[in-house]
Design an enzyme around this catalytic site. Sequence first.
Site, PDB file in Angstrom:
ATOM      1  CG  ASP A   1      -2.921  -8.337  11.851  1.00 55.47           C
ATOM      2  OD1 ASP A   1      -2.889  -7.247  11.219  1.00 55.47           O
ATOM      3  OD2 ASP A   1      -3.674  -9.217  11.716  1.00 55.47           O
TER       4      ASP A   1
ATOM      5  CB  SER B   1       1.596   2.923  -4.316  1.00 59.60           C
ATOM      6  OG  SER B   1       1.766   2.400  -5.814  1.00 59.60           O
TER       7      SER B   1
ATOM      8  CE1 TYR C   1      -1.250  -1.867  -2.787  1.00 59.86           C
ATOM      9  CE2 TYR C   1      -0.893  -0.426  -5.144  1.00 59.86           C
ATOM     10  CZ  TYR C   1      -0.242  -1.165  -3.756  1.00 59.86           C
ATOM     11  OH  TYR C   1       1.237  -0.972  -3.574  1.00 59.86           O
TER      12      TYR C   1
ATOM     13  CE  LYS D   1      -0.198   0.989  -1.009  1.00 56.77           C
ATOM     14  NZ  LYS D   1       0.535   1.153   0.126  1.00 56.77           N
TER      15      LYS D   1
END
Length: 267
Positions: free
Chosen positions: A59, A140, A153, A157
């Site tokens: 994890d 990304s 998100y 990123k």
Amino acid sequence: MSARRSIFITGGGSGIGRAVAIYFAERGWFVGIADISEHGMADTLGLIEGGFKYSHKLDVRDRKAWDVALNSFSTAAGGRIDAVFNNAGIAHGGPLAEQAENEIEAVLDVDLKGVIFGAQAAYPHLKKTAPGSVLINTASLAGIIGSPNLSVYCAAKWAVRGLTHSLDAEWASDGIKVTSLCPGFIDTPIIEQVSPASNRTVKESLIEAGVEVQPVSEVPKVVWDAVHGDKLDYTVGKTAGRLLRLSRWMPGKVRKEMRARGIGGGD
């Protein structure tokens, strides 16, 4: 220390991580994969021929677990880790005003804290095999542009790219390279998620909008180039490459395009 080079890959139970693990193993590297899915890791290992492979349930949000995972892999790989691919990630989308607190925390914990913890844990191992060792962080297209309905998100990123650029300077004197992978839309389980707003998968929405979705097979060669090259950001796909260039030289055009499209970016 073993002469065989080794790479440790998080998110190795599927998608980009699996494809990269297979690619490096085929080229003679000792490959270690980590994931929370033991079933996924077993499937990945089953696709790798030969005995130079290793898996460890991890994890990435657990800082101490990182040390255990990397120490164990180093031992299995003959005392060396040449590359760490900080790749594990998740995505939740939707309007920020409507996004659930647990979704926000999950994205930041996995996609940002997990990458920071991975970099911190990787440092002594990469320093040992420097010069020439490398940390690759998966950012990304969403780390290049501001994408509607992917604000958290994108925040994670963009932060990953910032971390990458900072560590590239911080670790230069140690001979450790640091780079980021910036995929466009890659055909992985992330874009198979159903959007609550449209009740369709992200992939279906992208195809309908005429947006490029690339096979995951396009990614491993770029990661290979990142390990052996010396750039800060490596894009995957024409869309990501074009938007990285435009974001540097024509940010107003990118802003207008994102507002017009109303779509997000992801890996």
